[in-house]
Design a protein around this motif. Structure first.
Motif, PDB file in Angstrom:
ATOM      1  N   LYS A  24     115.539 -66.477  43.187  1.00  0.00           N
ATOM      2  CA  LYS A  24     114.457 -66.218  44.138  1.00  0.00           C
ATOM      3  C   LYS A  24     114.964 -65.161  45.105  1.00  0.00           C
ATOM      4  N   THR A  25     114.179 -64.135  45.317  1.00  0.00           N
ATOM      5  CA  THR A  25     114.640 -63.086  46.216  1.00  0.00           C
ATOM      6  C   THR A  25     113.463 -62.418  46.909  1.00  0.00           C
ATOM      7  N   ARG A  26     113.777 -61.611  47.909  1.00  0.00           N
ATOM      8  CA  ARG A  26     112.720 -60.965  48.688  1.00  0.00           C
ATOM      9  C   ARG A  26     112.261 -59.672  48.034  1.00  0.00           C
ATOM     10  N   ILE A  27     110.978 -59.411  48.189  1.00  0.00           N
ATOM     11  CA  ILE A  27     110.398 -58.162  47.713  1.00  0.00           C
ATOM     12  C   ILE A  27     110.518 -57.134  48.836  1.00  0.00           C
ATOM     13  N   MET A  28     111.091 -55.988  48.511  1.00  0.00           N
ATOM     14  CA  MET A  28     111.334 -54.969  49.531  1.00  0.00           C
ATOM     15  C   MET A  28     110.261 -53.884  49.547  1.00  0.00           C
ATOM     16  N   ASP A  29     109.779 -53.517  48.359  1.00  0.00           N
ATOM     17  CA  ASP A  29     108.898 -52.350  48.309  1.00  0.00           C
ATOM     18  C   ASP A  29     108.162 -52.301  46.969  1.00  0.00           C
ATOM     19  N   VAL A  30     106.991 -51.670  46.995  1.00  0.00           N
ATOM     20  CA  VAL A  30     106.273 -51.383  45.753  1.00  0.00           C
ATOM     21  C   VAL A  30     106.485 -49.901  45.469  1.00  0.00           C
ATOM     22  N   VAL A  31     107.042 -49.576  44.314  1.00  0.00           N
ATOM     23  CA  VAL A  31     107.418 -48.183  44.078  1.00  0.00           C
ATOM     24  C   VAL A  31     106.619 -47.478  43.001  1.00  0.00           C
ATOM     25  N   TYR A  32     106.034 -48.237  42.083  1.00  0.00           N
ATOM     26  CA  TYR A  32     105.348 -47.542  40.996  1.00  0.00           C
ATOM     27  C   TYR A  32     104.261 -48.428  40.414  1.00  0.00           C
ATOM     28  N   ASN A  33     103.107 -47.798  40.175  1.00  0.00           N
ATOM     29  CA  ASN A  33     102.040 -48.505  39.497  1.00  0.00           C
ATOM     30  C   ASN A  33     101.362 -47.524  38.567  1.00  0.00           C
ATOM     31  N   ALA A  34     101.468 -47.796  37.279  1.00  0.00           N
ATOM     32  CA  ALA A  34     100.979 -46.842  36.278  1.00  0.00           C
ATOM     33  C   ALA A  34      99.491 -46.577  36.446  1.00  0.00           C
ATOM     34  N   SER A  35      98.750 -47.625  36.804  1.00  0.00           N
ATOM     35  CA  SER A  35      97.304 -47.484  36.754  1.00  0.00           C
ATOM     36  C   SER A  35      96.712 -46.888  38.026  1.00  0.00           C
ATOM     37  N   ASN A  36      97.427 -46.988  39.137  1.00  0.00           N
ATOM     38  CA  ASN A  36      96.759 -46.633  40.372  1.00  0.00           C
ATOM     39  C   ASN A  36      97.735 -46.296  41.493  1.00  0.00           C
ATOM     40  N   ASN A  37      97.736 -45.011  41.835  1.00  0.00           N
ATOM     41  CA  ASN A  37      98.629 -44.557  42.887  1.00  0.00           C
ATOM     42  C   ASN A  37      98.281 -45.148  44.241  1.00  0.00           C
ATOM     43  N   GLU A  38      97.004 -45.362  44.451  1.00  0.00           N
ATOM     44  CA  GLU A  38      96.523 -45.898  45.719  1.00  0.00           C
ATOM     45  C   GLU A  38      97.173 -47.256  46.009  1.00  0.00           C
ATOM     46  N   LEU A  39      97.360 -48.041  44.944  1.00  0.00           N
ATOM     47  CA  LEU A  39      97.954 -49.365  45.110  1.00  0.00           C
ATOM     48  C   LEU A  39      99.416 -49.270  45.542  1.00  0.00           C
ATOM     49  N   VAL A  40     100.078 -48.186  45.163  1.00  0.00           N
ATOM     50  CA  VAL A  40     101.456 -47.992  45.619  1.00  0.00           C
ATOM     51  C   VAL A  40     101.446 -47.653  47.105  1.00  0.00           C
ATOM     52  N   ARG A  41     100.500 -46.798  47.473  1.00  0.00           N
ATOM     53  CA  ARG A  41     100.423 -46.370  48.863  1.00  0.00           C
ATOM     54  C   ARG A  41     100.165 -47.568  49.778  1.00  0.00           C
ATOM     55  N   THR A  42      99.318 -48.473  49.323  1.00  0.00           N
ATOM     56  CA  THR A  42      98.986 -49.634  50.148  1.00  0.00           C
ATOM     57  C   THR A  42      99.925 -50.807  49.878  1.00  0.00           C
ATOM     58  N   LYS A  43     100.935 -50.559  49.039  1.00  0.00           N
ATOM     59  CA  LYS A  43     101.942 -51.582  48.736  1.00  0.00           C
ATOM     60  C   LYS A  43     101.305 -52.843  48.161  1.00  0.00           C
ATOM     61  N   THR A  44     100.359 -52.660  47.253  1.00  0.00           N
ATOM     62  CA  THR A  44      99.693 -53.821  46.668  1.00  0.00           C
ATOM     63  C   THR A  44     100.447 -54.304  45.433  1.00  0.00           C
ATOM     64  N   LEU A  45     100.728 -55.594  45.415  1.00  0.00           N
ATOM     65  CA  LEU A  45     101.410 -56.181  44.264  1.00  0.00           C
ATOM     66  C   LEU A  45     100.394 -56.521  43.182  1.00  0.00           C
ATOM     67  N   VAL A  46     100.530 -55.916  42.033  1.00  0.00           N
ATOM     68  CA  VAL A  46      99.677 -56.282  40.907  1.00  0.00           C
ATOM     69  C   VAL A  46     100.563 -56.445  39.683  1.00  0.00           C
ATOM     70  N   LYS A  47     100.008 -57.088  38.677  1.00  0.00           N
ATOM     71  CA  LYS A  47     100.761 -57.289  37.441  1.00  0.00           C
ATOM     72  C   LYS A  47     101.246 -55.949  36.892  1.00  0.00           C
ATOM     73  N   ASN A  48     102.459 -55.938  36.426  1.00  0.00           N
ATOM     74  CA  ASN A  48     103.105 -54.765  35.820  1.00  0.00           C
ATOM     75  C   ASN A  48     103.469 -53.656  36.795  1.00  0.00           C
ATOM     76  N   CYS A  49     103.267 -53.841  38.077  1.00  0.00           N
ATOM     77  CA  CYS A  49     103.733 -52.777  38.962  1.00  0.00           C
ATOM     78  C   CYS A  49     105.248 -52.924  39.141  1.00  0.00           C
ATOM     79  N   ILE A  50     105.870 -51.826  39.538  1.00  0.00           N
ATOM     80  CA  ILE A  50     107.323 -51.801  39.682  1.00  0.00           C
ATOM     81  C   ILE A  50     107.653 -51.912  41.163  1.00  0.00           C
ATOM     82  N   ILE A  51     108.530 -52.840  41.465  1.00  0.00           N
ATOM     83  CA  ILE A  51     108.883 -53.087  42.859  1.00  0.00           C
ATOM     84  C   ILE A  51     110.397 -53.034  43.027  1.00  0.00           C
ATOM     85  N   GLN A  52     110.811 -52.993  44.269  1.00  0.00           N
ATOM     86  CA  GLN A  52     112.233 -53.137  44.557  1.00  0.00           C
ATOM     87  C   GLN A  52     112.433 -54.501  45.208  1.00  0.00           C
TER      88      GLN A  52
END
Length: 153
Positions: A24-52
């Motif tokens: 179990k660990t903390r989520i630091m950042d959302v860095v990549y989302n193939a489907s939607n750049n806007e979701l990266v900008r707003t740091k939205t967690l969605v399935k298959n997005c890449i986070i740190q």
């Protein structure tokens, strides 16, 4: 949108497949989302997005399990601590495991930064908890390229 905004400090359970462990660990950042750049900008967690995620729990596990430090670039000024004298039996066990440890340079570099890249495997529910797995090997290379390409734009 179905995503949940990543609050700094939200936690999730992340699997480290090659090492067969989940932490179990903390989520630091959302860095990549193939489907939607806007979701990266707003740091939205969605399935298959890449986070740190915070690498600390994994590094601690790794060090306890293998008796070696992940993120091997040591600061020069640090004096090596006295090797904890381990019984021969324990040392042999650890040496045996060391041979199995294929952490890989890319992952080792991640440990140096204190963060690991992970993929969100299940969309966070209302609990804000998120589950996923650490990116390794070819998959890590693939996303690092994508993330770098986006940064250079």
């Amino acid at each position: 949108s179905n995503g949940i905004n990543a609050e700094y400090g939200d936690s999730g359970n992340f699997a480290w497949a090659s090492e067969g462990t989940t932490r179990k660990t903390r989520i630091m950042d959302v860095v990549y989302n193939a489907s939607n750049n806007e979701l990266v900008r707003t740091k939205t967690l969605v399935k298959n997005c890449i986070i740190q995620i915070d690498a600390t729990p994994f590094r601690q596990w790794y060090e306890a399990h293998y008796g070696v430090t992940a993120g091997r670039k040591k600061r020069v000024e640090e004096k090596p601590e006295e090797e904890v004298k381990k019984s021969n039996h324990v040392q042999r066990k650890i040496d045996g495991r060391k041979a199995d440890s294929k952490i890989g340079q890319l992952l080792d570099d991640q440990f140096n930064t204190g963060r690991l890249y992970a993929c969100v495997a299940s969309r966070p529910g209302q609990s804000g908890r998120c589950d996923g797995y650490i990116l390794e090997g070819k998959e890590l290379e693939f996303y690092l390229k994508k993330i770098r390409m986006k940064k250079s734009k």
